[in-house]
Write a protein that holds these residues in place. Sequence first.
Motif, PDB file in Angstrom:
ATOM      1  N   GLY A  58      58.752  30.554   9.790  1.00 32.46           N
ATOM      2  CA  GLY A  58      57.880  29.413  10.010  1.00 32.46           C
ATOM      3  C   GLY A  58      56.587  29.520   9.208  1.00 32.46           C
ATOM      4  N   TRP A  59      55.991  30.723   9.245  1.00 33.82           N
ATOM      5  CA  TRP A  59      54.759  30.933   8.474  1.00 33.82           C
ATOM      6  C   TRP A  59      55.028  30.817   6.981  1.00 33.82           C
ATOM      7  N   ALA A  60      56.117  31.356   6.526  1.00 37.12           N
ATOM      8  CA  ALA A  60      56.436  31.294   5.095  1.00 37.12           C
ATOM      9  C   ALA A  60      56.601  29.857   4.620  1.00 37.12           C
ATOM     10  N   GLY A  61      57.305  29.030   5.389  1.00 40.28           N
ATOM     11  CA  GLY A  61      57.489  27.634   5.006  1.00 40.28           C
ATOM     12  C   GLY A  61      56.176  26.862   5.021  1.00 40.28           C
ATOM     13  N   ALA A  62      55.368  27.071   6.080  1.00 37.71           N
ATOM     14  CA  ALA A  62      54.092  26.354   6.172  1.00 37.71           C
ATOM     15  C   ALA A  62      53.152  26.742   5.035  1.00 37.71           C
ATOM     16  N   LEU A  63      53.070  28.062   4.751  1.00 36.89           N
ATOM     17  CA  LEU A  63      52.190  28.505   3.673  1.00 36.89           C
ATOM     18  C   LEU A  63      52.701  28.032   2.312  1.00 36.89           C
ATOM     19  N   GLY A  64      54.008  28.034   2.122  1.00 38.95           N
ATOM     20  CA  GLY A  64      54.554  27.566   0.849  1.00 38.95           C
ATOM     21  C   GLY A  64      54.189  26.116   0.584  1.00 38.95           C
ATOM     22  N   VAL A  65      54.303  25.255   1.610  1.00 45.99           N
ATOM     23  CA  VAL A  65      53.946  23.847   1.449  1.00 45.99           C
ATOM     24  C   VAL A  65      52.450  23.683   1.239  1.00 45.99           C
ATOM     25  N   ALA A  66      51.639  24.387   2.051  1.00 49.30           N
ATOM     26  CA  ALA A  66      50.183  24.226   1.977  1.00 49.30           C
ATOM     27  C   ALA A  66      49.604  24.735   0.662  1.00 49.30           C
ATOM     28  N   GLN A  67      50.245  25.740   0.073  1.00 50.02           N
ATOM     29  CA  GLN A  67      49.715  26.328  -1.161  1.00 50.02           C
ATOM     30  C   GLN A  67      50.207  25.622  -2.429  1.00 50.02           C
ATOM     31  N   THR A  68      51.217  24.782  -2.349  1.00 51.89           N
ATOM     32  CA  THR A  68      51.790  24.186  -3.559  1.00 51.89           C
ATOM     33  C   THR A  68      51.710  22.655  -3.588  1.00 51.89           C
ATOM     34  N   VAL A  69      51.999  21.997  -2.489  1.00 51.85           N
ATOM     35  CA  VAL A  69      52.036  20.522  -2.489  1.00 51.85           C
ATOM     36  C   VAL A  69      50.691  19.901  -2.853  1.00 51.85           C
ATOM     37  N   PRO A  70      49.537  20.454  -2.393  1.00 47.41           N
ATOM     38  CA  PRO A  70      48.247  19.851  -2.800  1.00 47.41           C
ATOM     39  C   PRO A  70      47.996  19.853  -4.305  1.00 47.41           C
ATOM     40  N   LEU A  71      48.811  20.608  -5.070  1.00 48.50           N
ATOM     41  CA  LEU A  71      48.640  20.567  -6.524  1.00 48.50           C
ATOM     42  C   LEU A  71      48.900  19.168  -7.083  1.00 48.50           C
ATOM     43  N   LEU A  72      49.726  18.375  -6.363  1.00 45.89           N
ATOM     44  CA  LEU A  72      49.991  17.011  -6.828  1.00 45.89           C
ATOM     45  C   LEU A  72      48.720  16.162  -6.831  1.00 45.89           C
ATOM     46  N   LEU A  73      47.770  16.503  -5.959  1.00 44.77           N
ATOM     47  CA  LEU A  73      46.510  15.784  -5.901  1.00 44.77           C
ATOM     48  C   LEU A  73      45.577  16.146  -7.049  1.00 44.77           C
ATOM     49  N   ALA A  74      45.845  17.283  -7.698  1.00 44.15           N
ATOM     50  CA  ALA A  74      44.935  17.769  -8.727  1.00 44.15           C
ATOM     51  C   ALA A  74      44.880  16.869  -9.953  1.00 44.15           C
ATOM     52  N   VAL A  75      45.880  16.019 -10.170  1.00 45.97           N
ATOM     53  CA  VAL A  75      45.889  15.149 -11.355  1.00 45.97           C
ATOM     54  C   VAL A  75      44.780  14.113 -11.270  1.00 45.97           C
ATOM     55  N   THR A  76      44.526  13.617 -10.071  1.00 42.10           N
ATOM     56  CA  THR A  76      43.510  12.573  -9.909  1.00 42.10           C
ATOM     57  C   THR A  76      42.247  13.086  -9.216  1.00 42.10           C
ATOM     58  N   ARG A  77      42.377  13.988  -8.243  1.00 39.73           N
ATOM     59  CA  ARG A  77      41.228  14.502  -7.484  1.00 39.73           C
ATOM     60  C   ARG A  77      41.337  16.023  -7.370  1.00 39.73           C
ATOM     61  N   PRO A  78      41.018  16.732  -8.446  1.00 37.08           N
ATOM     62  CA  PRO A  78      41.208  18.188  -8.420  1.00 37.08           C
ATOM     63  C   PRO A  78      40.274  18.914  -7.458  1.00 37.08           C
ATOM     64  N   LEU A  79      39.077  18.394  -7.219  1.00 37.69           N
ATOM     65  CA  LEU A  79      38.145  19.102  -6.341  1.00 37.69           C
ATOM     66  C   LEU A  79      38.626  19.113  -4.891  1.00 37.69           C
ATOM     67  N   PRO A  80      39.035  17.980  -4.304  1.00 39.48           N
ATOM     68  CA  PRO A  80      39.633  18.060  -2.961  1.00 39.48           C
ATOM     69  C   PRO A  80      40.890  18.918  -2.924  1.00 39.48           C
ATOM     70  N   ALA A  81      41.700  18.874  -3.991  1.00 41.90           N
ATOM     71  CA  ALA A  81      42.891  19.727  -4.030  1.00 41.90           C
ATOM     72  C   ALA A  81      42.499  21.198  -4.021  1.00 41.90           C
ATOM     73  N   TRP A  82      41.433  21.548  -4.724  1.00 38.67           N
ATOM     74  CA  TRP A  82      40.970  22.941  -4.732  1.00 38.67           C
ATOM     75  C   TRP A  82      40.550  23.391  -3.340  1.00 38.67           C
TER      76      TRP A  82
END
Length: 443
Positions: A58-82
């Motif tokens: 459960g922790w592995a799946g949650a951390l995997g999503v939280a650490q990678t999916v926000p990268l999609l936001l970096a194209v338009t809003r990199p600071l909130p993604a960071w």
Amino acid sequence: MRFTVVLRTPARAAEPLFAQAPKAWQRMLPYIVVGVFVVSLLPTTIAVLTDDYKAGGGWAGALGVAQTVPLLLAVTRPLPAWVLILVADTVGAMVLASADNVAGHPWPWTPMSIVGYLLLMVCLGLRESVRTLVGVWLVTGAVGVALGFYELEVTTTAALLFVLSGAFLAVTGALRGIGDAQQRIAEQESISEAERARRTLLEERARIARELHDVVAHHMSVITVQADSAPYRLPGMPEPVQEEFAAIAASARESLGEMRRLLTVLRSDRANGGNGGNGTSGGGGVLAPQPGIGRIQQLVEATVRAGQPVELSLAAGAAQAAPPAVDLSAYRIVQEALANVVRHAPGAGTRVSVTHDAEEVLVLVVNGPAARDAVEALESSGTGHGLVGMRERVRLTGGTLDTGPLPDGGFRVAARLPLNDPTDDPPDEPPDEPTNDPTEDAS
């Protein structure tokens, strides 16, 4: 790819990276790159956390999503993604600190989180200001130092991420700065080119104006000389005829003097008074005051002497109440309207009215049809340049102009000129439609 176009600061906060690139594939490139990284890092992160660090599924799946999916936001809003990814990586580091098999593995930042974090640094470097990039880098180092208080037998990666993130931020920030500088240079060159074109146009207009002066001044001088010398060349001329020739000579001299004053302004380096506003131009010519409402009576009298019946109604105090722009515009509108009547409707009864109130000056010129016993009209058709000139003068003062033929065959010109400076740009007026009315100006 032209980096001068692509690597520059986006114009708006939510504008994607490379949004102003000239080609579609260049604009889509950031989405493609980030998508490939997310698709690759998400399953890899879950597998490594589960197999190598022995973190719970459960922790592995949650951390995997939280650490990678926000990268999609970096194209338009990199600071909130960071912010999202840094929080997720920090929580993941604390979770892995109590994992069963953390010893001997990279910590606090896993290899997958380092890769994703560096991609985020690229997006930040291409987007944010230097001050923001320095802040991001220092916060990254501070979080790594804070996590270093955990006493674990691990391969620490805090210093590695601190150095790599600084290097990525510096390189991408420099590239973005170069792109911005090149874009500003290109924009400045475009402005300079426009200014050169404008200067060339103004110089050509001045040359044409000087040539026009040379041509018109010659003929006006001939008219003046002929009118002045007529009583001597034709002895026994009746007194009314002599007065008519004198009026013609006076009008010609006045027109010639005004044209020469305008030419002096064109030829001078400074049109606002070359010697501290003492009323002389840079060329040494004396600049006479511009005509205004106070001279409309003289204008009407000259028109009457030319054989055109004109009635004038001039409100007292109109000249004093009007600012310079309105004062000059009112005079020119009446001048142009009367000239149109003389050219297109000779002998027509004409009424000129200039009134004012607390807000505006109203100029009204109405003429009837040409007199039946009058001489043939000087011009039977027109191009409308005079009406266009009236509209431009009224437009500059923020007023309105209403012109058009009357049912009896006459013509009406009505202008409203506000006394106060307009606070907003005047609304766009529809283009002048061609008309076959014979009273439209042809000059």
